[in-house]
Design an enzyme around this catalytic site. Structure first.
Site, PDB file in Angstrom:
ATOM      1  N   CYS A   9       1.224  -1.633  -0.090  1.00 35.91           N
ATOM      2  CA  CYS A   9      -0.074   0.320   0.348  1.00 35.91           C
ATOM      3  C   CYS A   9       0.688   1.148  -0.200  1.00 35.91           C
ATOM      4  O   CYS A   9       1.890   0.620  -0.344  1.00 35.91           O
ATOM      5  CB  CYS A   9      -1.125  -0.237   1.303  1.00 35.91           C
ATOM      6  SG  CYS A   9      -0.212   0.062   2.794  1.00 35.91           S
ATOM      7  N   ASN A  37       2.189   1.352   4.661  1.00 34.79           N
ATOM      8  CA  ASN A  37       2.498   0.268   5.131  1.00 34.79           C
ATOM      9  C   ASN A  37       2.091   0.309   6.790  1.00 34.79           C
ATOM     10  O   ASN A  37       3.106  -0.697   7.137  1.00 34.79           O
ATOM     11  CB  ASN A  37       4.254  -0.104   4.702  1.00 34.79           C
ATOM     12  CG  ASN A  37       4.309  -2.170   5.514  1.00 34.79           C
ATOM     13  OD1 ASN A  37       5.715  -1.671   5.563  1.00 34.79           O
ATOM     14  ND2 ASN A  37       3.078  -2.181   5.438  1.00 34.79           N
ATOM     15  N   CYS A  81      -1.296   0.610   6.968  1.00 35.58           N
ATOM     16  CA  CYS A  81      -2.860   0.679   7.709  1.00 35.58           C
ATOM     17  C   CYS A  81      -3.379  -0.193   6.817  1.00 35.58           C
ATOM     18  O   CYS A  81      -3.607  -2.096   7.284  1.00 35.58           O
ATOM     19  CB  CYS A  81      -4.266   1.866   6.784  1.00 35.58           C
ATOM     20  SG  CYS A  81      -3.580   2.786   7.809  1.00 35.58           S
ATOM     21  N   ARG A  82      -3.855  -0.085   5.306  1.00 36.39           N
ATOM     22  CA  ARG A  82      -3.668  -1.431   4.668  1.00 36.39           C
ATOM     23  C   ARG A  82      -2.839  -2.807   4.081  1.00 36.39           C
ATOM     24  O   ARG A  82      -3.649  -4.177   4.551  1.00 36.39           O
ATOM     25  CB  ARG A  82      -4.836  -1.215   2.800  1.00 36.39           C
ATOM     26  CG  ARG A  82      -5.659   0.133   3.339  1.00 36.39           C
ATOM     27  CD  ARG A  82      -5.377   0.899   1.608  1.00 36.39           C
ATOM     28  NE  ARG A  82      -4.313   1.649   1.683  1.00 36.39           N
ATOM     29  CZ  ARG A  82      -3.988   2.256   1.154  1.00 36.39           C
ATOM     30  NH1 ARG A  82      -5.275   2.143  -0.632  1.00 36.39           N
ATOM     31  NH2 ARG A  82      -3.178   2.948   0.420  1.00 36.39           N
ATOM     32  N   SER A  83      -1.673  -2.553   4.152  1.00 33.34           N
ATOM     33  CA  SER A  83      -0.835  -4.238   3.929  1.00 33.34           C
ATOM     34  C   SER A  83      -0.615  -4.737   4.670  1.00 33.34           C
ATOM     35  O   SER A  83      -0.778  -5.500   4.775  1.00 33.34           O
ATOM     36  CB  SER A  83      -0.024  -3.292   2.629  1.00 33.34           C
ATOM     37  OG  SER A  83       1.375  -2.459   3.233  1.00 33.34           O
ATOM     38  N   ASP A 126      -7.990   4.126   0.895  1.00 32.05           N
ATOM     39  CA  ASP A 126      -7.265   3.904   2.192  1.00 32.05           C
ATOM     40  C   ASP A 126      -7.930   4.707   2.799  1.00 32.05           C
ATOM     41  O   ASP A 126      -8.718   6.102   3.230  1.00 32.05           O
ATOM     42  CB  ASP A 126      -6.894   5.211   1.278  1.00 32.05           C
ATOM     43  CG  ASP A 126      -6.158   5.869   1.648  1.00 32.05           C
ATOM     44  OD1 ASP A 126      -5.402   6.314   3.000  1.00 32.05           O
ATOM     45  OD2 ASP A 126      -4.592   6.739   2.062  1.00 32.05           O
TER      46      ASP A 126
HETATM   47  P1  4NP Z   1      -1.942   2.806   3.578  1.00 29.11           P
HETATM   48  O1  4NP Z   1      -2.382   4.126   4.743  1.00 29.11           O
HETATM   49  O2  4NP Z   1      -1.081   3.393   2.732  1.00 29.11           O
HETATM   50  O3  4NP Z   1      -2.966   1.732   3.496  1.00 29.11           O
HETATM   51  O4  4NP Z   1      -0.668   2.390   5.035  1.00 29.11           O
HETATM   52  C1  4NP Z   1      -2.020   5.399   4.365  1.00 29.11           C
HETATM   53  C2  4NP Z   1      -1.479   5.681   5.491  1.00 29.11           C
HETATM   54  C3  4NP Z   1       0.210   6.771   5.859  1.00 29.11           C
HETATM   55  C4  4NP Z   1      -0.588   7.766   4.563  1.00 29.11           C
HETATM   56  C5  4NP Z   1      -1.413   7.673   3.356  1.00 29.11           C
HETATM   57  C6  4NP Z   1      -2.246   6.474   3.475  1.00 29.11           C
HETATM   58  N1  4NP Z   1      -0.259   9.468   4.694  1.00 29.11           N
HETATM   59  O5  4NP Z   1      -0.563  10.482   3.537  1.00 29.11           O
HETATM   60  O6  4NP Z   1       0.178   9.463   5.360  1.00 29.11           O
END
Ligand code: 4NP
Length: 170
Positions: A21, A24, A26-28, A137
């Site tokens: 993702c 790294n 939340c989703r992954s 997201d």
């Molecule tokens: P992830 O979520 O890609 O599922 O880990 C996010 C985590 C951080 C950010 C965006 C999405 N950010 O913009 O910092």
């Protein structure tokens, strides 16, 4: 996508998956935690190797987001990941690389070669109810977004493992 499996999955030839993702956190990590949990439940720990990574370096070294952790814990799953950035060597190492959305898939493709293409896909290619094909997201939203991610990823991981299990030789 068609799952790339060339030979039976055994202890000696275990199958390696990396979920990807943006951050790294939340989703992954949720996908990694759920898939590892399913593998453990099915006694397939020695047949698979699971990891996750982010296309950005924003959160390198961090544990999973507290809302992701809380959501997973509610469902009996602990997230153990420490965020790292996806790197070009991952393209050779892993058998299957699944991105959470199209933007992250594009980011992975930018550093991939043509011969990596067959191992690249989206998590929701394996969702029986794929919606728009992306795991949304949840980072800037409320807890319901994290629960939504959990449910999408759980369905997708169960379906993916069901398909991969047909290639396992115990
Ligand atoms: P992830 O979520 O890609 O599922 O880990 C996010 C985590 C951080 C950010 C965006 C999405 N950010 O913009 O910092």
């Amino acid at each position: 996508m068609d799952i790339p499996v060339e030979v039976p999955i055994t202890r000696e030839n275990h199958y390696k998956i990396c979920f990807v993702c943006l951050g790294n956190i939340c989703r992954s990590p949720t996908a990694e935690g759920i898939f590892q949990h399913l593998i453990n439940e099915r006694n397939l720990e020695n047949h698979f190797e699971i990891d996750s990574a982010g296309t950005s370096a924003y959160h390198v070294g961090e544990s999973a987001n507290s809302k992701s952790q809380r959501t997973a814990q509610k469902h009996g799953i602990t997230l153990h990941s420490k965020a790292r950035q996806f790197e070009s060597s991952d393209l050779d190492y892993y058998d299957l690389i699944l991105a959470m959305d199209n933007e992250n898939l594009q980011n992975v493709r930018q550093i991939a070669h043509d011969d990596h293409e067959d191992k690249l896909g989206l998590m929701r290619d394996f969702d029986p109810n794929p919606g728009d094909g992306e795991v949304p997201d949840p980072y800037y939203g409320g807890p319901e977004g994290f629960e939504n991610v959990f449910q999408i990823v759980k369905r997708s991981c169960e379906n993916l493992l069901d398909e991969l299990e047909t290639h396992v030789k115990k």
